[in-house]
Scaffold this motif. Sequence first.
Motif, PDB file in Angstrom:
ATOM      1  N   UNK A   1       0.818  -1.217   0.000  1.00 17.03           N
ATOM      2  CA  UNK A   1       0.000   0.000   0.000  1.00 17.03           C
ATOM      3  C   UNK A   1       0.849   1.264   0.000  1.00 17.03           C
ATOM      4  N   UNK A   2       2.033   1.194   0.601  1.00  5.21           N
ATOM      5  CA  UNK A   2       2.951   2.328   0.526  1.00  5.21           C
ATOM      6  C   UNK A   2       3.378   2.562  -0.927  1.00  5.21           C
ATOM      7  N   UNK A   3       3.642   1.459  -1.650  1.00  2.00           N
ATOM      8  CA  UNK A   3       4.009   1.559  -3.068  1.00  2.00           C
ATOM      9  C   UNK A   3       2.826   2.069  -3.896  1.00  2.00           C
ATOM     10  N   UNK A   4       1.606   1.599  -3.588  1.00  2.00           N
ATOM     11  CA  UNK A   4       0.424   2.099  -4.303  1.00  2.00           C
ATOM     12  C   UNK A   4       0.286   3.607  -4.118  1.00  2.00           C
ATOM     13  N   UNK A   5       0.548   4.088  -2.915  1.00  2.00           N
ATOM     14  CA  UNK A   5       0.483   5.524  -2.641  1.00  2.00           C
ATOM     15  C   UNK A   5       1.484   6.294  -3.497  1.00  2.00           C
ATOM     16  N   UNK A   6       2.663   5.730  -3.658  1.00  2.00           N
ATOM     17  CA  UNK A   6       3.706   6.388  -4.465  1.00  2.00           C
ATOM     18  C   UNK A   6       3.313   6.485  -5.933  1.00  2.00           C
ATOM     19  N   UNK A   7       2.638   5.471  -6.449  1.00  2.00           N
ATOM     20  CA  UNK A   7       2.336   5.408  -7.887  1.00  2.00           C
ATOM     21  C   UNK A   7       0.999   6.049  -8.247  1.00  2.00           C
ATOM     22  N   UNK A   8       0.167   6.344  -7.247  1.00  2.00           N
ATOM     23  CA  UNK A   8      -1.181   6.852  -7.514  1.00  2.00           C
ATOM     24  C   UNK A   8      -1.151   8.327  -7.911  1.00  2.00           C
ATOM     25  N   UNK A   9      -1.928   8.711  -8.918  1.00  2.00           N
ATOM     26  CA  UNK A   9      -1.981  10.098  -9.389  1.00  2.00           C
ATOM     27  C   UNK A   9      -2.994  10.928  -8.611  1.00  2.00           C
ATOM     28  N   UNK A  10      -4.068  10.292  -8.133  1.00  2.00           N
ATOM     29  CA  UNK A  10      -5.108  11.018  -7.393  1.00  2.00           C
ATOM     30  C   UNK A  10      -4.634  11.335  -5.971  1.00  2.00           C
ATOM     31  N   UNK A  11      -4.750  12.613  -5.561  1.00  2.00           N
ATOM     32  CA  UNK A  11      -4.317  13.035  -4.224  1.00  2.00           C
ATOM     33  C   UNK A  11      -5.083  12.277  -3.140  1.00  2.00           C
ATOM     34  N   UNK A  12      -6.407  12.150  -3.297  1.00  2.00           N
ATOM     35  CA  UNK A  12      -7.231  11.510  -2.267  1.00  2.00           C
ATOM     36  C   UNK A  12      -6.918  10.018  -2.150  1.00  2.00           C
ATOM     37  N   UNK A  13      -6.675   9.373  -3.277  1.00  2.00           N
ATOM     38  CA  UNK A  13      -6.298   7.963  -3.226  1.00  2.00           C
ATOM     39  C   UNK A  13      -4.924   7.784  -2.597  1.00  2.00           C
ATOM     40  N   UNK A  14      -4.006   8.730  -2.882  1.00  2.00           N
ATOM     41  CA  UNK A  14      -2.677   8.655  -2.247  1.00  2.00           C
ATOM     42  C   UNK A  14      -2.791   8.705  -0.735  1.00  2.00           C
ATOM     43  N   UNK A  15      -3.630   9.613  -0.221  1.00  2.00           N
ATOM     44  CA  UNK A  15      -3.833   9.729   1.232  1.00  2.00           C
ATOM     45  C   UNK A  15      -4.449   8.447   1.788  1.00  2.00           C
ATOM     46  N   UNK A  16      -5.445   7.891   1.077  1.00  2.00           N
ATOM     47  CA  UNK A  16      -6.076   6.640   1.517  1.00  2.00           C
ATOM     48  C   UNK A  16      -5.051   5.513   1.597  1.00  2.00           C
ATOM     49  N   UNK A  17      -4.247   5.342   0.537  1.00  2.00           N
ATOM     50  CA  UNK A  17      -3.255   4.255   0.512  1.00  2.00           C
ATOM     51  C   UNK A  17      -2.208   4.450   1.612  1.00  2.00           C
ATOM     52  N   UNK A  18      -1.807   5.707   1.851  1.00  2.00           N
ATOM     53  CA  UNK A  18      -0.814   5.982   2.904  1.00  2.00           C
ATOM     54  C   UNK A  18      -1.369   5.611   4.276  1.00  2.00           C
ATOM     55  N   UNK A  19      -2.628   6.025   4.550  1.00  2.00           N
ATOM     56  CA  UNK A  19      -3.228   5.712   5.847  1.00  2.00           C
ATOM     57  C   UNK A  19      -3.458   4.215   6.000  1.00  2.00           C
ATOM     58  N   UNK A  20      -3.850   3.552   4.911  1.00  2.00           N
ATOM     59  CA  UNK A  20      -4.053   2.102   4.942  1.00  2.00           C
ATOM     60  C   UNK A  20      -2.737   1.394   5.270  1.00  2.00           C
ATOM     61  N   UNK A  21      -1.639   1.876   4.687  1.00  2.00           N
ATOM     62  CA  UNK A  21      -0.316   1.300   4.967  1.00  2.00           C
ATOM     63  C   UNK A  21       0.041   1.452   6.446  1.00  2.00           C
TER      64      UNK A  21
END
Length: 375
Positions: free
Chosen positions: A134-154
């Motif tokens: 999920x940390x890697x998904x956050x790095x590769x995601x273009x959407x700001x809101x999805x990046x925050x979601x993936x970071x918090x999930x990690x």
Amino acid sequence: MSEGKTIHIVSHDVPYPLDYGGVLDIFSTIQALHEQGVQIILHCFEYGRGAQPILNSYCKEVHYYKRLEGHKGFCFHLPYIVCSRSSEELLDRLSQDNHPILLEGIHCSALLDDARFEHRKIILRLFNVETTYYKELSRHERSFFKRIYFWNESRLLSKQERKVAASWPVLTLSERDQEHYNKEFHGKWVHYLPVFHPFSEVKSAEGVGSFCLYHGNLSVAENEKAAIWLLTEVFDKLKIPFVVAGKNPSSRLQRIAHQNTHTCLVANPEERELQDLIGKAQINILPSFNKTGVKLKLLNALYNGRHCIVNQTAVEGSPLAPLCHIAETATAMQRIVQQLYHLPFGEEEIRLRKNLLQQHFDTATNAKALIAYLS
């Protein structure tokens, strides 16, 4: 575990149809255990795939539970992928007997704090180190809101994976993930057991194919990034036919894939069509930007395709490196593509694949090992 023994399997999703790696592994696990005489009670979280009658051919019982999507599956102390799969109905059903429980993915670990299962035989099979994934998904995601979601999930997954590692036996799909669970999470019982798959023999065709291929679930940001990188950095100037194939590509990816006359995209291919593409390609090119898990699409290419080009990340922690050509940069990939594009795939490569894949990825052997762990 003697033949005819009953086990529960809890799956994060309905493991059919076989349209992405996670369910391919679970369905193949069910088939392999069934062939060894194990009686399976399957529990699946359903969120769009529906009941699948084929599962009744391999399982004694199949139960479906609605995944709690949106705000209903959200809580502050658990990752969304875990909290959305908490079900009292499931826990009550599991508590009615004492059969061993195989949890497929950290997603299914909501019973961790339930006292009824404190002394139960439970094994968790990991797909990935989800904290890292999920940390890697956050790095590769273009959407700001999805990046925050993936970071918090990690962040939440780090706590959950640490608790799981201290409580239950864990099986990983790669030696790299095993090392991570031992070193970072201080796992008390962590073993490596290779991924299960449906490929019974190497069917790679000798000779020369007619294009290069990248395939994967294109709705995953990491896979989209890999496809776009290949299109813009490797094949933009390299005028060799290149096909991208997979599930649910974005309009952006489709636009980029059709900018050149020698590149194209096949959206949502049927299983038979995808296997046909893998078999007819001269080169399956499968770089990965995620350092965890094992790539079933690479195994598929090795069992059914010709030459394979990957980066080091795609094979790290697995025994597959000797079967692949490895390149880290766009320039290095271009050079290897040019070397391999007209080079016939031959008997010697097929023999090497048969030996190594049989040694590490024989499903009957790995099913017996899994049964021993569950005993």
